[in-house]
Design a protein around this motif. Structure first.
Motif, PDB file in Angstrom:
ATOM      1  N   MET A   1       0.830  -1.205   0.000  1.00 26.18           N
ATOM      2  CA  MET A   1       0.000   0.000   0.000  1.00 26.18           C
ATOM      3  C   MET A   1       0.865   1.255   0.000  1.00 26.18           C
ATOM      4  SD  MET A   1      -3.024  -1.214   2.633  1.00 26.18           S
ATOM      5  CE  MET A   1      -3.973   0.284   2.415  1.00 26.18           C
ATOM      6  N   ALA A   2       1.993   1.189   0.682  1.00 26.04           N
ATOM      7  CA  ALA A   2       2.884   2.348   0.717  1.00 26.04           C
ATOM      8  C   ALA A   2       3.487   2.637  -0.656  1.00 26.04           C
ATOM      9  CB  ALA A   2       3.991   2.116   1.744  1.00 26.04           C
ATOM     10  N   ASN A   3       3.588   1.606  -1.504  1.00 28.23           N
ATOM     11  CA  ASN A   3       4.144   1.790  -2.847  1.00 28.23           C
ATOM     12  C   ASN A   3       3.158   2.405  -3.832  1.00 28.23           C
ATOM     13  OD1 ASN A   3       6.725   0.795  -2.276  1.00 28.23           O
ATOM     14  ND2 ASN A   3       6.107  -1.318  -2.637  1.00 28.23           N
ATOM     15  N   VAL A   4       1.892   2.532  -3.430  1.00 31.12           N
ATOM     16  CA  VAL A   4       0.911   3.199  -4.287  1.00 31.12           C
ATOM     17  C   VAL A   4       1.196   4.705  -4.243  1.00 31.12           C
ATOM     18  CG1 VAL A   4      -1.537   3.680  -4.654  1.00 31.12           C
ATOM     19  CG2 VAL A   4      -0.817   1.424  -3.857  1.00 31.12           C
ATOM     20  N   PRO A   5       1.449   5.355  -5.368  1.00 33.22           N
ATOM     21  CA  PRO A   5       1.816   6.782  -5.359  1.00 33.22           C
ATOM     22  C   PRO A   5       0.734   7.660  -4.741  1.00 33.22           C
ATOM     23  CG  PRO A   5       2.239   5.789  -7.500  1.00 33.22           C
ATOM     24  CD  PRO A   5       1.457   4.787  -6.722  1.00 33.22           C
ATOM     25  N   ASN A   6       1.160   8.682  -4.036  1.00 34.62           N
ATOM     26  CA  ASN A   6       0.209   9.626  -3.422  1.00 34.62           C
ATOM     27  C   ASN A   6      -0.608  10.379  -4.470  1.00 34.62           C
ATOM     28  OD1 ASN A   6       0.668   9.138  -0.675  1.00 34.62           O
ATOM     29  ND2 ASN A   6       2.484  10.460  -0.666  1.00 34.62           N
TER      30      ASN A   6
ATOM     31  N   GLY B   1      -5.681  12.280  -6.601  1.00 37.93           N
ATOM     32  CA  GLY B   1      -6.652  12.305  -7.688  1.00 37.93           C
ATOM     33  C   GLY B   1      -8.019  11.838  -7.229  1.00 37.93           C
ATOM     34  N   SER B   2      -8.041  10.812  -6.366  1.00 39.39           N
ATOM     35  CA  SER B   2      -9.308  10.309  -5.828  1.00 39.39           C
ATOM     36  C   SER B   2      -9.985  11.366  -4.960  1.00 39.39           C
ATOM     37  CB  SER B   2      -9.059   9.038  -5.026  1.00 39.39           C
ATOM     38  OG  SER B   2     -10.257   8.581  -4.424  1.00 39.39           O
ATOM     39  N   TYR B   3      -9.183  12.018  -4.113  1.00 37.44           N
ATOM     40  CA  TYR B   3      -9.752  13.087  -3.270  1.00 37.44           C
ATOM     41  C   TYR B   3     -10.252  14.239  -4.137  1.00 37.44           C
ATOM     42  CZ  TYR B   3      -7.451  10.667   0.623  1.00 37.44           C
ATOM     43  OH  TYR B   3      -7.055   9.742   1.548  1.00 37.44           O
ATOM     44  N   GLY B   4      -9.515  14.517  -5.202  1.00 42.06           N
ATOM     45  CA  GLY B   4      -9.917  15.605  -6.086  1.00 42.06           C
ATOM     46  C   GLY B   4     -11.237  15.340  -6.785  1.00 42.06           C
ATOM     47  N   LEU B   5     -11.595  14.091  -6.960  1.00 38.01           N
ATOM     48  CA  LEU B   5     -12.877  13.725  -7.572  1.00 38.01           C
ATOM     49  C   LEU B   5     -14.007  13.656  -6.548  1.00 38.01           C
ATOM     50  CD1 LEU B   5     -11.652  10.943 -10.033  1.00 38.01           C
ATOM     51  CD2 LEU B   5     -12.444  13.247 -10.618  1.00 38.01           C
ATOM     52  N   GLY B   6     -13.667  13.961  -5.292  1.00 40.34           N
ATOM     53  CA  GLY B   6     -14.704  14.023  -4.262  1.00 40.34           C
ATOM     54  C   GLY B   6     -14.857  12.775  -3.427  1.00 40.34           C
TER      55      GLY B   6
ATOM     56  N   GLU C   1     -13.510   5.626   0.922  1.00 44.39           N
ATOM     57  CA  GLU C   1     -13.708   5.225  -0.475  1.00 44.39           C
ATOM     58  C   GLU C   1     -12.371   5.126  -1.204  1.00 44.39           C
ATOM     59  OE1 GLU C   1     -18.118   7.122  -1.461  1.00 44.39           O
ATOM     60  OE2 GLU C   1     -16.323   8.392  -1.597  1.00 44.39           O
ATOM     61  N   THR C   2     -11.479   6.055  -0.918  1.00 42.84           N
ATOM     62  CA  THR C   2     -10.164   6.023  -1.550  1.00 42.84           C
ATOM     63  C   THR C   2      -9.398   4.763  -1.167  1.00 42.84           C
ATOM     64  OG1 THR C   2     -10.055   8.442  -1.599  1.00 42.84           O
ATOM     65  CG2 THR C   2      -7.969   7.249  -1.770  1.00 42.84           C
ATOM     66  N   VAL C   3      -9.462   4.397   0.107  1.00 38.63           N
ATOM     67  CA  VAL C   3      -8.743   3.214   0.581  1.00 38.63           C
ATOM     68  C   VAL C   3      -9.260   1.954  -0.099  1.00 38.63           C
ATOM     69  CG1 VAL C   3      -8.346   1.723   2.575  1.00 38.63           C
ATOM     70  CG2 VAL C   3      -8.081   4.195   2.802  1.00 38.63           C
ATOM     71  N   PHE C   4     -10.587   1.769  -0.109  1.00 41.09           N
ATOM     72  CA  PHE C   4     -11.150   0.497  -0.564  1.00 41.09           C
ATOM     73  C   PHE C   4     -11.390   0.444  -2.070  1.00 41.09           C
ATOM     74  CE2 PHE C   4     -12.058   0.206   3.948  1.00 41.09           C
ATOM     75  CZ  PHE C   4     -11.816  -1.131   4.202  1.00 41.09           C
ATOM     76  N   LYS C   5     -11.516   1.579  -2.722  1.00 46.31           N
ATOM     77  CA  LYS C   5     -11.806   1.568  -4.155  1.00 46.31           C
ATOM     78  C   LYS C   5     -10.612   1.967  -5.020  1.00 46.31           C
ATOM     79  CE  LYS C   5     -16.778   2.447  -3.639  1.00 46.31           C
ATOM     80  NZ  LYS C   5     -17.913   3.318  -4.025  1.00 46.31           N
TER      81      LYS C   5
END
Length: 305
Positions: A181-186, A191-196, A201-205
């Motif tokens: 999970m740490a290797n997933v780029p911020n 981008g997920s947060y920017g889409l609302g 939701e960001t963690v699981f999707k």
């Protein structure tokens, strides 16, 4: 003086080149030791297993549901040992997989850095505890605690060692999942947060699907480790091979039988002694399949960023 310095520099360069040429040879020699060791182990297992099957029917070994190696009329059907092994592994993974993954989610996505610095090393300390200590913990604490809840639970059973084996592989799942999970780029999270999307939701999707290959590989490797566990099951699971699916009864795993034979219960050169190698190569094949599955999953679902 200048000629002397030049000569010294030339000699120094020669020594440096000689050293550089020697390094690959030394490293290759060290590497080849592990390869030769593996070949030696395989040769021993295969040669002694062939000797066993020259005495015992291969069909009986894989089709019989009775393992009674120490009787006057021994039977060698490996199914009870395989079943006992998978009872332990099933309980261990049911306990360790969700616990380890959710612990990794907390450490990676929710824990403050100060908390993470304390919790992760503390959790990884579990990986350094000797398995014989885990076995003693299972038989002296976990089993009596479970018997207070489940009075029909035997002193030797599948549930207690299964849970403790799960506790043993928990740090592996948590640490490798956290690393994945740490290797997933911020930038993906941003981008997920920017889409609302919310953090949940960001963690699981987003994060978990992106780290899926590493997570699944960690689970497969931990399961492989559980299959090969020896001391916990030898101490807390018992030594009674049976074909029952009852988790409350004593059982014997493949590793438990190997410990029983190597502790001096079988005479050298007897059928029981050679059955040790047949069980060993079966265990080797199972763990090899699990490791190959882990490599395949990692390559198949690897994400490129």
């Amino acid at each position: 003086m200048k000629e002397l310095n030049i000569q010294q520099q030339i000699e120094r360069k020669k020594r440096s080149k000689t050293f550089e040429k020697a390094v690959p040879i030394v490293l290759f020699s060290i590497t080849i030791v592990s390869v030769l060791t593996t070949i030696g182990i395989l040769y021993t297992l295969i040669s002694e297993t062939i000797h066993f099957f020259s005495r015992v029917s291969l069909i009986e070994f894989f089709t019989s549901d009775t393992w009674n190696a120490f009787s006057s009329d021994p039977t060698f059907g490996i199914f009870p040992l395989i079943l006992g092994t998978f009872k332990i592994v099933l309980i261990a993974t049911i306990f360790a997989v969700p616990t380890g993954v959710f612990a990794a989610i907390y450490l990676s996505e929710y824990a403050p850095s100060s908390v993470r610095k304390v919790l992760k090393p503390t959790l990884e300390v579990l990986a350094g505890i000797p398995t014989v200590v885990y076995g003693a913990f299972a038989i002296t604490f976990v089993t009596p605690t479970l018997q207070a809840i489940l009075p029909s639970l035997g002193h030797f059973n599948a549930i207690s060692p299964g849970l403790v084996v799960g506790l043993m592989i928990l740090p592996m799942i948590t640490s490798l999942t956290d690393d994945a999970m740490a290797n997933v780029p911020n930038t993906i999270r941003e981008g997920s947060y920017g889409l609302g999307a919310t953090q949940l939701e960001t963690v699981f999707k987003v994060v978990l699907p992106a780290a899926l290959s590493g997570i699944v590989a960690s689970i497969v490797l931990a399961t492989s480790r559980a299959i090969g566990e020896t001391m916990i099951v030898s101490i807390a699971a018992g030594s009674t091979p049976n074909s029952s699916f009852n988790l409350f009864e004593s059982l014997q795993t493949m590793t438990g039988f190997i410990v029983q034979v190597t502790s001096g219960d079988a005479a050298f050169g007897s059928d029981v002694y050679y059955s040790l190698y047949a069980v060993g190569i079966t265990l080797f094949v199972l763990t090899l399949i699990m490791n190959m599955l882990s490599v395949w999953i990692t390559k198949r679902f690897k994400e490129e960023y």
